[in-house]
Design an enzyme around this catalytic site. Structure first.
Site, PDB file in Angstrom:
ATOM      1  N   GLY A   1     -17.632 -13.291  35.757  1.00  0.00           N
ATOM      2  CA  GLY A   1     -18.507 -13.862  34.745  1.00  0.00           C
ATOM      3  C   GLY A   1     -17.838 -15.028  34.034  1.00  0.00           C
ATOM      4  O   GLY A   1     -16.996 -15.746  34.596  1.00  0.00           O
ATOM      5  N   SER A   2     -18.175 -15.205  32.765  1.00  0.00           N
ATOM      6  CA  SER A   2     -17.783 -16.421  32.035  1.00  0.00           C
ATOM      7  C   SER A   2     -16.291 -16.563  31.779  1.00  0.00           C
ATOM      8  O   SER A   2     -15.838 -17.653  31.397  1.00  0.00           O
ATOM      9  CB  SER A   2     -18.537 -16.481  30.702  1.00  0.00           C
ATOM     10  N   VAL A   3     -15.491 -15.513  31.949  1.00  0.00           N
ATOM     11  CA  VAL A   3     -14.045 -15.679  31.771  1.00  0.00           C
ATOM     12  C   VAL A   3     -13.454 -16.564  32.865  1.00  0.00           C
ATOM     13  O   VAL A   3     -12.315 -16.999  32.776  1.00  0.00           O
ATOM     14  CB  VAL A   3     -13.315 -14.309  31.732  1.00  0.00           C
TER      15      VAL A   3
END
Length: 665
Positions: A407-409
């Site tokens: 995801g966004s990490v």
């Protein structure tokens, strides 16, 4: 007259036949006997014994005595040689010849060598036979004595954390067992009461008592008591129940380190066939570091071969090898931090990696839910095994070695690539309208979504609001091939040298990005991106090391190593780091809830969707948070919790991480 001639002829033939029968010479008899002995042909040896000896011991008893002793001491490379210098030594004294000989062999306790002598005796028919006695096996062995072998157990090395705190140690414990012959007529009642006290079934007790080796007088171990259970009086009140103290492998931190340490178990029959150097009853590392460092931890057992008299006392030592204890392994793990992070999960399914971002030393590896490894050593009930095995959250799964969509990490990688290639800069502003975006009609009904509706978005805004559309557009401007090539440089597709096997992270399933839509999704850690928690943590180390990405280490003596030197420039590293700090410091930041006054924390949150399509409303979500403290930089923390949908998404994880940082203060 004719019959008389026939009789004379027959007598002559018998005389000639007798003259042609040659008796074996003493040297030939001796050589045959010693050769049979060396070849362990005990049956042929027996045939060469004198009648007097055969009247005292049967062939079966003779052969069994040798076989039991030699098998018991694991005799190998047997050499039996005559010490007669010349045939003068074989000159009879009457009907007897005494000959010196030498025996050499290797055994489980080391080499044994001795000199002795045997006597040849001429029998009634003139043949030379052996006057055997028990001392021929070993000179010190007398009738009624026994040759015994004791295994001298090596102490297993311990697993310790960076401060020397034991994670896997050897500790004395009370073992509760039953002596079958002492069970009274109400044995079934004793078993029922014992089963209740030990929290196991009567069937499990019966299974132990029905083992093939059990005899009425032996102690049959049933269960090792839990570490905190010292009072054994209630057990000893039961008829036939007894106890003894044994050294038992113990895991003081229990479930919090279970996937890290693993556990030992008694070696199985299958393992005995496959592995060398083990014996029945030995313990062996079954999972985790116990298995990974088995050779270093287990040491080498010694052995004592001795002669005992009829009273069981040691009469003479024949060979002895002292045990070599296993080596301790000191890890980089911080046991208290490990336990604190594990506590934050509170049963949630998820994983965490904490490392020192300046050295790459791994401070914790957590997998939740977990299990108590002591149960596998001290006695695991069928009920508990069934509960763990059928748990849908899979407590035996080692999540810190698994792959997940980040995801966004992942956006730090996209930003770093953009900055390094010149596509991205901190002043550049993208005009984005609404919460949904699609490039053009070629995408069909596919679109990228974001949470915060902001028209003018620069790099800082994109980090603070975790803007998927911004990063997707940046990646599309870079292009599929350049993006993929630059992203792979962060270690995708490469194995990480680490005691645990960590599968290689991947950007795609087939090595290619098939469409612009997939490229857009990849830019914010969706698409086909899969990463291990450890690799994810390592990709954040360049932002705290001037652009260098580190290798991880789990053992203290291992020197820190740089995996990717100058992976990104210092300017890029510092700029990304400053934006990660803004994610926390800005009141609008997605991770502002971790803000702690007088503490500068940087971080990136992310929610990875696990679903079949954009329209799938029933998909799951995993929440991620990666964070660090800028000033001290003693810890880089990765936490992931599964199934955070309708529980606050990544915010649910951030609250757990905040408690870890507060603990660190």
């Amino acid at each position: 007259m004719k019959s008389c001639r026939m009789l004379i002829l027959m007598v002559l033939m018998l005389i000639l036949a007798a003259g042609c029968t040659k008796q074996e010479e003493p040297l030939e008899v001796l050589d045959d006997y010693l050769s049979n002995w060396e070849n362990r042909d005990f049956s042929s040896m027996y045939e060469q014994l004198s009648e007097e000896v055969k009247n005292k011991i049967t062939k079966e008893a003779f052969m069994e005595r040798y076989e039991n002793i030699y098998d018991g001491i694991e005799a190998m490379d047997l050499q039996v040689t005559s010490q007669a210098d010349s045939e003068e030594h074989l000159e009879p004294e009457g009907d007897l010849i005494t000959v010196p000989y030498n025996v050499e062999m290797n055994t489980t306790a080391g080499p044994i060598e001795y000199k002795h002598q045997l006597t040849l005796e001429k029998g009634d028919e003139g043949a030379w036979l052996v006057k055997w006695n028990t001392s021929q096996i070993f000179p010190q062995l007398s009738t009624g004595d026994k040759v015994k072998v004791n295994t001298l157990k090596a102490e297993r090395g311990e697993l310790q954390d960076k401060n020397g705190t034991g994670l896997a140690v050897n500790k004395e414990a009370n073992v509760i067992g039953v002596i079958p012959g002492m069970l009274e007529e109400e044995g079934s009642q004793t078993e029922e009461k014992l089963a209740e006290l030990l929290n196991i079934s009567v069937e499990e007790i019966d299974q132990a008592l029905n083992a093939s080796w059990v005899t009425p007088e032996v102690f049959v171990p049933i269960k090792t008591l839990a570490m905190e259970e010292d009072d054994i009086e209630a057990y000893l009140e039961l008829p036939g129940v007894s106890s003894r103290v044994e050294t038992v492998r113990t895991y003081p931190r229990g479930a919090s380190t279970a996937h890290l340490t693993g556990y030992v178990r008694e070696i199985s029959a299958e393992q005995l066939e496959e592995l060398e150097g083990y014996a029945a009853g030995d313990v062996i590392g079954n999972t985790g570091l116990e298995k990974i460092f088995e050779e270093k931890l287990r040491g080498e057992n010694g052995a004592h071969i001795y002669i005992s008299n009829a009273d069981g006392d040691v009469k003479e030592t024949l060979a002895k090898t002292e045990p070599v204890d296993g080596e301790d392994v000191q890890l980089t793990i911080d046991a208290t931090l490990q336990q604190e992070i594990y506590k934050q999960f509170d049963g949630d399914a998820g994983t965490s990696v904490a490392l020192d971002p300046k050295s790459g030393k791994v401070l914790s590896l957590v997998s939740s839910p977990s299990y108590n490894p002591n149960a596998f050593v001290r006695g695991l009930s069928d009920e508990q095994w069934k509960k763990w095995s059928e748990d849908p959250d899979e407590p035996f799964l080692i999540r810190f070695t698994s792959l997940y969509a980040p995801g966004s990490v992942f956006k730090t990688i996209t930003a770093s690539i953009g900055l390094e290639t010149g596509i991205t800069n901190s002043e550049k502003v993208r005009q984005i309208d609404g919460l949904h975006w699609t490039k053009d009609d070629s995408w069909g009904d596919y679109y990228v979504t974001r949470v915060h509706d902001k028209a003018d978005v620069n790099l800082r805004d994109a980090f603070v609001h975790s803007d998927n559309i911004y990063f997707a557009q940046e990646a599309l401007e870079m292009g599929k091939e350049p993006f993929l090539e630059e992203a792979e440089a962060f270690g995708f597709g490469e194995e990480i040298p680490f005691p645990f096997t960590i599968p290689a992270s991947n950007l795609t399933n087939n090595g290619e990005i098939d469409s612009e839509a997939q490229l857009a999704d990849t830019a914010y850690g969706q698409g086909q991106v899969m990463m291990s928690p450890l690799h994810l943590a390592l990709t954040y180390t360049p932002y705290l090391n001037g652009g260098n990405m580190l290798y991880p280490s789990l053992v203290e003596e291992k020197e820190p190593e740089i995996w990717k030197k100058n992976l990104i420039s210092k300017e890029t590293a510092n700029l990304v780091k400053e934006n990660l700090i803004q994610v926390v410091e800005s009141p609008e930041g997605t991770a502002h809830t971790i803000y702690i006054p007088d503490t500068v924390i940087g971080g990136k949150s992310g929610t990875a969707e696990i679903k079949e399509s954009k329209a799938d409303d029933n998909g799951n979500e995993n929440g991620w948070f990666v964070s660090f403290e800028e000033d001290d930089s003693e810890i880089l923390l990765v936490m992931m919790v599964e199934d955070v949908k309708d529980r606050g998404g990544s915010g649910y994880v951030i609250s757990k991480a905040k408690r870890v940082f507060e603990y660190m203060k």
